[in-house]
Design an enzyme around this catalytic site. Structure first.
Site, PDB file in Angstrom:
ATOM      1  N   PRO A   2       0.867  -1.240   0.069  1.00 49.24           N
ATOM      2  CA  PRO A   2      -0.094  -0.281   0.008  1.00 49.24           C
ATOM      3  C   PRO A   2       0.784   1.298  -0.021  1.00 49.24           C
ATOM      4  O   PRO A   2       1.795   1.383   0.631  1.00 49.24           O
ATOM      5  CB  PRO A   2      -0.844  -0.190   1.518  1.00 49.24           C
ATOM      6  CG  PRO A   2      -0.818  -1.559   1.731  1.00 49.24           C
ATOM      7  CD  PRO A   2       0.741  -2.060   1.097  1.00 49.24           C
ATOM      8  N   GLU A   3       0.495   2.157  -0.890  1.00 50.67           N
ATOM      9  CA  GLU A   3       1.292   3.560  -0.842  1.00 50.67           C
ATOM     10  C   GLU A   3       0.363   4.647  -0.645  1.00 50.67           C
ATOM     11  O   GLU A   3      -0.715   4.164  -0.007  1.00 50.67           O
ATOM     12  CB  GLU A   3       1.628   3.761  -2.490  1.00 50.67           C
ATOM     13  CG  GLU A   3       2.731   2.466  -2.961  1.00 50.67           C
ATOM     14  CD  GLU A   3       3.114   2.392  -4.294  1.00 50.67           C
ATOM     15  OE1 GLU A   3       3.288   3.565  -4.673  1.00 50.67           O
ATOM     16  OE2 GLU A   3       3.282   1.644  -4.967  1.00 50.67           O
TER      17      GLU A   3
END
Ligand SMILES: [Zn+2]
Length: 293
Positions: A2-3
């Site tokens: 996840p960014e």
């Protein structure tokens, strides 16, 4: 992993439903040895007991995000900091809802709901701290905030001879980008991932600045990208994986020019790019050219 868009999607979903609610109970799986982290890192005694004793009774006053960290602002001046790392997910479920896989911790709330921290690879981390700065460390600017101007990005790139791709992944240079959005931003800016950061001209930096913001904004509108494990707080996948231009499209035609998307390792990470739309211009080192050929 996840960014920024994925973590921000979770934050936006959780804030309206969790604000004002208090934690009631904590369960941490005995096999999740590194989930609850101490500050400073490496402290001998595992802080799980402290965590389980201190969290109940604390009310959630706000939820913010810094880079890829999610920060719960709690009553009594405490912060619960969450990093999902590779495969972590923070699922908001009703107590008694069907079980989720790989749940390493359950944080129960006073409205009969619970936050389940699910994590296949077990790299995710939780901290309960009175001050977030030792956890967050020296993070660079937030790419979507108004203070993130082209001239600030210019300051970040000018000092560094590392490939621009490495710089975009460096959380101390710029917070929140990972492999997906670094590749997508470089494509949108027409910049080869191996260009030395300091070789970028003012107009190239300006292009990159706009590209980073456009790419992140589009991904946020799509509720993130689910290439492998990412799901939001309800367990749903994002949609941006269907809209990427280069990421994991090696060998497929570029949507702009038709040339095959190529892949090269930069700083140990696969970088996907279009050799025609993102030429390796003069200013790159000879090693970079050899690696790209
Ligand atoms: Zn192309």
């Amino acid at each position: 992993m996840p960014e920024l868009p994925e973590v921000e999607t979770i934050r936006r979903d959780l804030l309206p439903v969790l604000r004002g609610h208090a934690f009631t109970r904590v369960w941490v799986s005995p096999d999740a040895l590194r989930l609850v982290q101490a500050v400073p890192a490496g402290r001998q005694a595992p802080p799980v007991a402290d965590f389980a004793r201190l969290l109940p009774g604390k009310r959630i006053e706000d939820i913010s995000r810094r880079g890829k960290f999610l920060v719960f602002h709690l009553s009594d001046g405490l912060y619960l900091v969450v990093h999902l790392r590779m495969t972590g997910a923070l699922l908001h479920r009703l107590a008694g809802a069907p079980p989720d896989r790989y749940v390493r911790a359950v944080l129960s709330l006073d409205d009969d709901s619970e936050l389940r921290f699910s994590d296949l690879r077990k790299f995710g981390a939780l901290w309960l701290v009175p001050d977030t700065s030792p956890v967050l460390g020296r993070l660079g600017p937030e790419p979507l905030e108004s203070g993130m101007t082209p001239s600030l990005l210019r300051e970040v790139t000018a000092r560094r001879r590392a490939p621009i791709k490495s710089l975009l992944l460096d959380q101390r240079a710029l917070a929140g980008l990972g492999n997906i959005y670094a590749d997508e931003a470089l494509f949108a800016a027409g910049l080869h991932p191996q260009r030395p950061a300091s070789s970028l001209s003012d107009s190239e930096v300006e292009r990159l600045h706009g590209a980073i913001r456009r790419v992140l904004t589009a991904a946020l509108a799509d509720r993130g990208a689910s290439f492998s494990d990412y799901v939001d707080a309800s367990g749903r996948e994002g949609r941006h994986q269907f809209r990427v231009q280069v990421f994991r499209r090696t060998g497929q035609p570029c949507y702009v020019c038709g040339r095959e998307i190529a892949r090269v390792k930069v700083a140990g990470r696969s970088s996907h790019f279009c050799p025609r739309c993102q030429p390796l211009e003069p200013g790159a080192t000879r090693n970079d050219k050899e690696a790209a050929s």
